[in-house]
Design a protein around this motif. Structure first.
Motif, mmCIF file in Angstrom:
data_model
loop_
_atom_site.group_PDB
_atom_site.id
_atom_site.type_symbol
_atom_site.label_atom_id
_atom_site.label_comp_id
_atom_site.label_asym_id
_atom_site.label_seq_id
_atom_site.Cartn_x
_atom_site.Cartn_y
_atom_site.Cartn_z
ATOM 1 N N GLU A 1 0.819 -1.212 0.000
ATOM 2 C CA GLU A 1 0.000 0.000 0.000
ATOM 3 C C GLU A 1 0.853 1.263 0.000
ATOM 4 O O GLU A 1 0.455 2.287 -0.570
ATOM 5 N N ILE A 2 1.992 1.222 0.671
ATOM 6 C CA ILE A 2 2.824 2.428 0.751
ATOM 7 C C ILE A 2 4.028 2.358 -0.181
ATOM 8 O O ILE A 2 4.938 3.186 -0.078
ATOM 9 N N SER A 3 4.043 1.395 -1.085
ATOM 10 C CA SER A 3 5.224 1.224 -1.930
ATOM 11 C C SER A 3 5.514 2.468 -2.763
ATOM 12 O O SER A 3 6.677 2.890 -2.884
ATOM 13 N N THR A 4 4.482 3.088 -3.331
ATOM 14 C CA THR A 4 4.697 4.294 -4.138
ATOM 15 C C THR A 4 5.211 5.438 -3.278
ATOM 16 O O THR A 4 6.128 6.173 -3.673
ATOM 17 N N LEU A 5 4.631 5.591 -2.077
ATOM 18 C CA LEU A 5 5.088 6.638 -1.169
ATOM 19 C C LEU A 5 6.541 6.404 -0.758
ATOM 20 O O LEU A 5 7.361 7.329 -0.758
ATOM 21 N N ALA A 6 6.861 5.154 -0.416
ATOM 22 C CA ALA A 6 8.232 4.845 0.017
ATOM 23 C C ALA A 6 9.224 5.076 -1.122
ATOM 24 O O ALA A 6 10.317 5.632 -0.900
ATOM 25 N N MET A 7 8.881 4.659 -2.331
ATOM 26 C CA MET A 7 9.767 4.907 -3.465
ATOM 27 C C MET A 7 9.922 6.406 -3.727
ATOM 28 O O MET A 7 11.022 6.879 -4.055
ATOM 29 N N SER A 8 8.848 7.156 -3.540
ATOM 30 C CA SER A 8 8.919 8.609 -3.728
ATOM 31 C C SER A 8 9.836 9.247 -2.699
ATOM 32 O O SER A 8 10.635 10.135 -3.018
ATOM 33 N N LEU A 9 9.730 8.787 -1.430
ATOM 34 C CA LEU A 9 10.624 9.306 -0.394
ATOM 35 C C LEU A 9 12.078 8.967 -0.722
ATOM 36 O O LEU A 9 12.988 9.772 -0.498
ATOM 37 N N GLY A 10 12.298 7.758 -1.259
ATOM 38 C CA GLY A 10 13.645 7.383 -1.663
ATOM 39 C C GLY A 10 14.186 8.289 -2.757
ATOM 40 O O GLY A 10 15.334 8.750 -2.698
ATOM 41 N N ALA A 11 13.363 8.568 -3.773
ATOM 42 C CA ALA A 11 13.795 9.432 -4.875
ATOM 43 C C ALA A 11 14.053 10.856 -4.395
ATOM 44 O O ALA A 11 15.033 11.501 -4.805
ATOM 45 N N MET A 12 13.182 11.344 -3.496
ATOM 46 C CA MET A 12 13.401 12.687 -2.955
ATOM 47 C C MET A 12 14.673 12.732 -2.126
ATOM 48 O O MET A 12 15.426 13.716 -2.160
ATOM 49 N N GLY A 13 14.934 11.667 -1.387
ATOM 50 C CA GLY A 13 16.161 11.604 -0.609
ATOM 51 C C GLY A 13 17.397 11.614 -1.490
ATOM 52 O O GLY A 13 18.416 12.220 -1.144
ATOM 53 N N ILE A 14 17.323 10.943 -2.629
ATOM 54 C CA ILE A 14 18.446 10.926 -3.572
ATOM 55 C C ILE A 14 18.787 12.347 -4.026
ATOM 56 O O ILE A 14 19.946 12.776 -3.978
ATOM 57 N N LEU A 15 17.779 13.087 -4.453
ATOM 58 C CA LEU A 15 18.004 14.439 -4.964
ATOM 59 C C LEU A 15 18.319 15.426 -3.844
ATOM 60 O O LEU A 15 19.235 16.250 -3.961
ATOM 61 N N TYR A 16 17.573 15.332 -2.750
ATOM 62 C CA TYR A 16 17.763 16.246 -1.626
ATOM 63 C C TYR A 16 19.167 16.100 -1.040
ATOM 64 O O TYR A 16 19.873 17.082 -0.820
ATOM 65 N N GLY A 17 19.589 14.844 -0.808
ATOM 66 C CA GLY A 17 20.910 14.607 -0.251
ATOM 67 C C GLY A 17 22.007 15.087 -1.185
ATOM 68 O O GLY A 17 23.001 15.683 -0.748
ATOM 69 N N ALA A 18 21.835 14.860 -2.492
ATOM 70 C CA ALA A 18 22.858 15.266 -3.459
ATOM 71 C C ALA A 18 22.965 16.791 -3.540
ATOM 72 O O ALA A 18 24.072 17.344 -3.589
ATOM 73 N N LEU A 19 21.822 17.472 -3.555
ATOM 74 C CA LEU A 19 21.856 18.933 -3.660
ATOM 75 C C LEU A 19 22.455 19.568 -2.412
ATOM 76 O O LEU A 19 23.228 20.529 -2.494
ATOM 77 N N LEU A 20 22.114 19.028 -1.228
ATOM 78 C CA LEU A 20 22.695 19.569 -0.006
ATOM 79 C C LEU A 20 24.185 19.246 0.083
ATOM 80 O O LEU A 20 24.967 20.042 0.599
#
Length: 510
Positions: free
Chosen positions: A281-300
């Protein structure tokens, strides 16, 4: 018995190092090296062991290299359930190896209470090993807490200028999320007791039972939050940069190399198999958080001037790939997640060791105060370039294999999230090359700032730690099949188990 012997070796080695501190300041380090070497020798035969098939649930069996079940508190259904399969064997081996690296990295850095330092380091290792081999949920939680306390002490006692703040933040994040997981464990155990009349914390007994979907969802969230905080995943990551920046080098090596992997391991071993429908049920949300973490961590990371803080944010970015891969839950993505865990353990631990070496030599972490260090320390610079290139995902190295498989597997599940995650490869190259340029290239400034005295290069001890990690990344980058052969039987059993119970993921399972 091998698992118990390994943990006892680490526990006793830590105690011996502490007790011997008053006699010699160097002997505690040698005791730690000897204990870790003995643990590695005990573990080696398991790589050649033939496993036994044990039932998981719903007619699904899994291969286990060792299995031990001894009653501990029978009244409450708590037992010493230790088991090791290909996945946990790989992670225990990574733990022992990086423990060796951590001891070497602290050799000349720690002067204050070296015996007590080695005690905390060894008990952290023992706690992590316990997490990877415990399959009684109460025992698992016990070791989850065991690895937390000595790591807190490593940061709070031997850390840098803001060590108290960083240690307390690390403790609060991980302790609160751990208590949430404990509530979820108790709810799962009591729900199972209400259905079966059997009170047990045994992982094998708790798998495959039908639970009210609403209740299962909240139980799953308890496990999910605890493991994502430790991963760390966006937006639960804020403890990591502070902890890494203020931690001594050895603690940073253990944090990046193995403690973060306990979160990923928990998602693979417990969250998805115990609650497959709720996790779907939360797979899309979890994958989205993962993708945001990838970009957020890289930009910071790109915006940092502190070298250790840059590497810390890069960890947030790279572990975002693991979160995407786990919740895509395809054959390729989960294989890639395991490969990324191993490769990240090597590359990021090495970068933190390099950052610690620079701070110890230059007394600064500010990249703007460095420059031209290749002329001063060519061995350190060449090794740093290797691991920076590995971190940004150069083909032929282990990080590339992990990230490529994750993206390939996730694309079959959600192409837009995968495209978003792929942008992290571009941003990763930006901060990695910037760090290489600022620290090791450019104008040769350090001797002028240091009265003309050059910076010491890596010596024999540093090279002994670095060269095996370099060889490991090249080996799994060129020939990853041994890793897949070790973990695929485990992953196949989990696919089969979740495929039976989780209808939303049937279409993406092999």
């Amino acid at each position: 018995m091998t698992m118990i012997l390994i943990m006892l070796t680490l526990f006793i080695g830590g105690l011996a190092a502490w007790m011997i501190e008053g006699w010699s300041r160097d002997l505690p380090r040698w005791i730690s090296i000897g204990s870790i070497t003995l643990a590695a020798l005990l573990l080696t035969p398991l790589f050649h062991a033939s496993g036994q098939m044990l039932p998981l649930a719903m007619g699904v069996s899994a291969p286990w290299l060792e299995y031990l079940n001894v009653p501990w508190i029978p009244r409450f259904g708590i037992s010493f359930v230790f088991a090791i399969d290909g996945l946990s064997l790989l992670l225990v081996a990574l733990t022992i190896f990086l423990g060796f690296v951590a001891v070497l990295s602290s050799w000349s850095e720690i002067d204050k209470s070296p015996g007590f330092f080695q005690f905390n380091l060894m008990w952290t290792l023992a706690g992590v090993v316990g997490v990877f081999v415990s399959l009684d949920l109460f025992l698992f939680f016990f070791f989850w807490e065991v690895m937390l306390i000595p790591m807190y002490l490593l940061i709070a006692i031997w850390g840098h200028e803001k060590k108290s703040y960083a240690a307390m933040k690390f403790f609060l994040f991980t302790q609160v999320s751990g208590l949430i997981m404990l509530v979820a464990i108790l709810a799962l155990v009591l729900t199972h007791y209400g259905q079966s009349g059997v009170l047990t914390f045994n992982y094998f007994d708790l798998l495959g039972h039908s639970i009210d979907p609403n209740l299962a969802f909240w139980m799953m969230c308890g496990f999910f939050v605890a493991f994502v905080v430790k991963l760390p995943g966006f937006p639960f990551h804020s403890w990591l940069p502070d902890a890494h920046t203020q931690a001594p080098t050895a603690a940073s090596v253990l944090l990046a190399g193995i403690l973060l992997k306990t979160g990923a391991y928990g998602l693979i071993r417990f969250t998805v198999p115990l609650f497959p429908d709720a996790a779907a049920e939360i797979s899309t949300l979890a994958m989205s958080l993962g993708a945001m973490g990838i970009l957020y961590g890289a930009l910071l990371a790109f915006g940092q001037s502190d070298f250790k803080r840059l590497v810390a944010y890069s960890s947030v970015s790279h572990m975002g790939f693991v979160l995407v891969g786990v919740f895509a839950w395809t054959e390729l993505s989960i294989q890639g997640s395991v490969m990324q865990m191993v490769a990240h353990g090597f590359s990021t631990a090495a970068l933190f060791m390099i950052a610690g070496a620079l701070q110890h030599r230059l007394h600064t972490r500010n990249m703007n105060e460095m420059g031209g260090l290749w002329q001063e320390a060519p061995r350190m610079s060449a090794i740093a370039m290797f691991f920076i290139i590995a971190s940004l995902g150069m083909p032929g190295l282990g990080n590339f294999v992990g990230e490529f498989l994750i993206l390939l597997g996730a694309f079959a599940v959600n192409k837009w999230i995968t495209i978003l995650a792929t942008l992290g490869l571009v941003t990763g190259a930006m901060y990695a090359l910037m760090a290489l340029q600022k620290v090791f290239q450019g104008e040769r400034t350090y001797p002028q700032k240091n009265g003309g005295i050059g910076m010491p290069d890596f010596g024999m001890r540093d090279m002994i730690a670095m060269i095996p990690m370099m060889i490991g990344l090249v080996y799994i980058g060129v020939y990853p099949q041994p890793v897949f052969d070790l973990v695929n039987p485990v992953l196949a059993s989990l696919y089969e188990l979740t495929g039976i119970n989780s209808q939303p993921w049937i279409g993406v399972l092999p």
